[in-house]
Motif scaffolding. Sequence first.
Motif, PDB file in Angstrom:
ATOM      1  N   GLN A  25      13.056 -48.648  24.704  1.00 29.77           N
ATOM      2  CA  GLN A  25      13.777 -48.346  25.934  1.00 29.77           C
ATOM      3  C   GLN A  25      15.271 -48.160  25.655  1.00 29.77           C
ATOM      4  O   GLN A  25      15.892 -47.205  26.116  1.00 29.77           O
ATOM      5  CB  GLN A  25      13.569 -49.451  26.966  1.00 29.77           C
ATOM      6  N   SER A  28      15.868 -44.854  23.711  1.00 32.02           N
ATOM      7  CA  SER A  28      15.670 -43.675  24.556  1.00 32.02           C
ATOM      8  C   SER A  28      16.843 -43.515  25.516  1.00 32.02           C
ATOM      9  O   SER A  28      17.307 -42.401  25.772  1.00 32.02           O
ATOM     10  CB  SER A  28      14.352 -43.739  25.314  1.00 32.02           C
ATOM     11  N   GLN A  29      17.384 -44.622  26.022  1.00 37.38           N
ATOM     12  CA  GLN A  29      18.550 -44.564  26.902  1.00 37.38           C
ATOM     13  C   GLN A  29      19.802 -44.107  26.146  1.00 37.38           C
ATOM     14  O   GLN A  29      20.690 -43.507  26.728  1.00 37.38           O
ATOM     15  CB  GLN A  29      18.799 -45.925  27.562  1.00 37.38           C
ATOM     16  N   ARG A  33      15.856 -38.828  20.545  1.00 35.67           N
ATOM     17  CA  ARG A  33      14.755 -37.960  20.946  1.00 35.67           C
ATOM     18  C   ARG A  33      13.445 -38.316  20.248  1.00 35.67           C
ATOM     19  O   ARG A  33      12.372 -38.073  20.774  1.00 35.67           O
ATOM     20  CB  ARG A  33      15.120 -36.519  20.625  1.00 35.67           C
ATOM     21  N   SER A  50       7.563 -48.413  27.299  1.00 33.88           N
ATOM     22  CA  SER A  50       8.759 -47.997  28.019  1.00 33.88           C
ATOM     23  C   SER A  50       8.958 -46.485  27.997  1.00 33.88           C
ATOM     24  O   SER A  50       9.863 -45.966  28.644  1.00 33.88           O
ATOM     25  CB  SER A  50      10.001 -48.683  27.452  1.00 33.88           C
ATOM     26  N   LEU A  51       8.111 -45.767  27.269  1.00 29.18           N
ATOM     27  CA  LEU A  51       8.288 -44.325  27.126  1.00 29.18           C
ATOM     28  C   LEU A  51       7.259 -43.503  27.889  1.00 29.18           C
ATOM     29  O   LEU A  51       7.311 -42.272  27.867  1.00 29.18           O
ATOM     30  CB  LEU A  51       8.261 -43.951  25.639  1.00 29.18           C
ATOM     31  N   ASN A  53       5.653 -41.334  30.467  1.00 27.29           N
ATOM     32  CA  ASN A  53       6.225 -40.329  31.379  1.00 27.29           C
ATOM     33  C   ASN A  53       7.652 -39.919  31.024  1.00 27.29           C
ATOM     34  O   ASN A  53       8.302 -39.237  31.803  1.00 27.29           O
ATOM     35  CB  ASN A  53       6.168 -40.783  32.836  1.00 27.29           C
ATOM     36  N   ASN A  54       8.162 -40.333  29.881  1.00 29.55           N
ATOM     37  CA  ASN A  54       9.483 -39.903  29.434  1.00 29.55           C
ATOM     38  C   ASN A  54       9.293 -38.639  28.600  1.00 29.55           C
ATOM     39  O   ASN A  54       8.921 -38.702  27.438  1.00 29.55           O
ATOM     40  CB  ASN A  54      10.167 -41.002  28.623  1.00 29.55           C
ATOM     41  N   LYS A  55       9.560 -37.506  29.197  1.00 27.46           N
ATOM     42  CA  LYS A  55       9.332 -36.226  28.530  1.00 27.46           C
ATOM     43  C   LYS A  55      10.437 -35.846  27.552  1.00 27.46           C
ATOM     44  O   LYS A  55      10.341 -34.843  26.867  1.00 27.46           O
ATOM     45  CB  LYS A  55       9.147 -35.139  29.574  1.00 27.46           C
ATOM     46  N   ASP A  56      11.493 -36.664  27.491  1.00 25.02           N
ATOM     47  CA  ASP A  56      12.614 -36.378  26.602  1.00 25.02           C
ATOM     48  C   ASP A  56      12.458 -37.006  25.220  1.00 25.02           C
ATOM     49  O   ASP A  56      13.262 -36.748  24.336  1.00 25.02           O
ATOM     50  CB  ASP A  56      13.922 -36.879  27.221  1.00 25.02           C
TER      51      ASP A  56
END
Length: 89
Positions: A25, A28-29, A33, A50-51, A53-56
């Motif tokens: 998390q 990613s914040q 990538r 924590s990732l 649905n995180n498309k980035d």
Amino acid sequence: MIKMHNVDGEIVFTERPGHATELSQLYSQKGYRYIISVSGDGTMNEVARSLVNNKDVIIGIIPAGTGNDFNQITGFPNRFTEKDWNIFL
């Protein structure tokens, strides 16, 4: 090994149960990538939590656990060889 291949990245270690979730998390914040877990199924599960649905962010796993069921089920090798590391990096 990442320095030998001029890869810009960080290596961080987990310190306790649940720490991999916190780390993924955090990174990613920070805008990372790619988050790659050198681990087994349990730690990879923590990283992915924590990732979701995180498309980035693109996540990956390098098998280093006891069973590595996830890798085996998806058809990847159970262990990385030196050749695999060179291809990866």
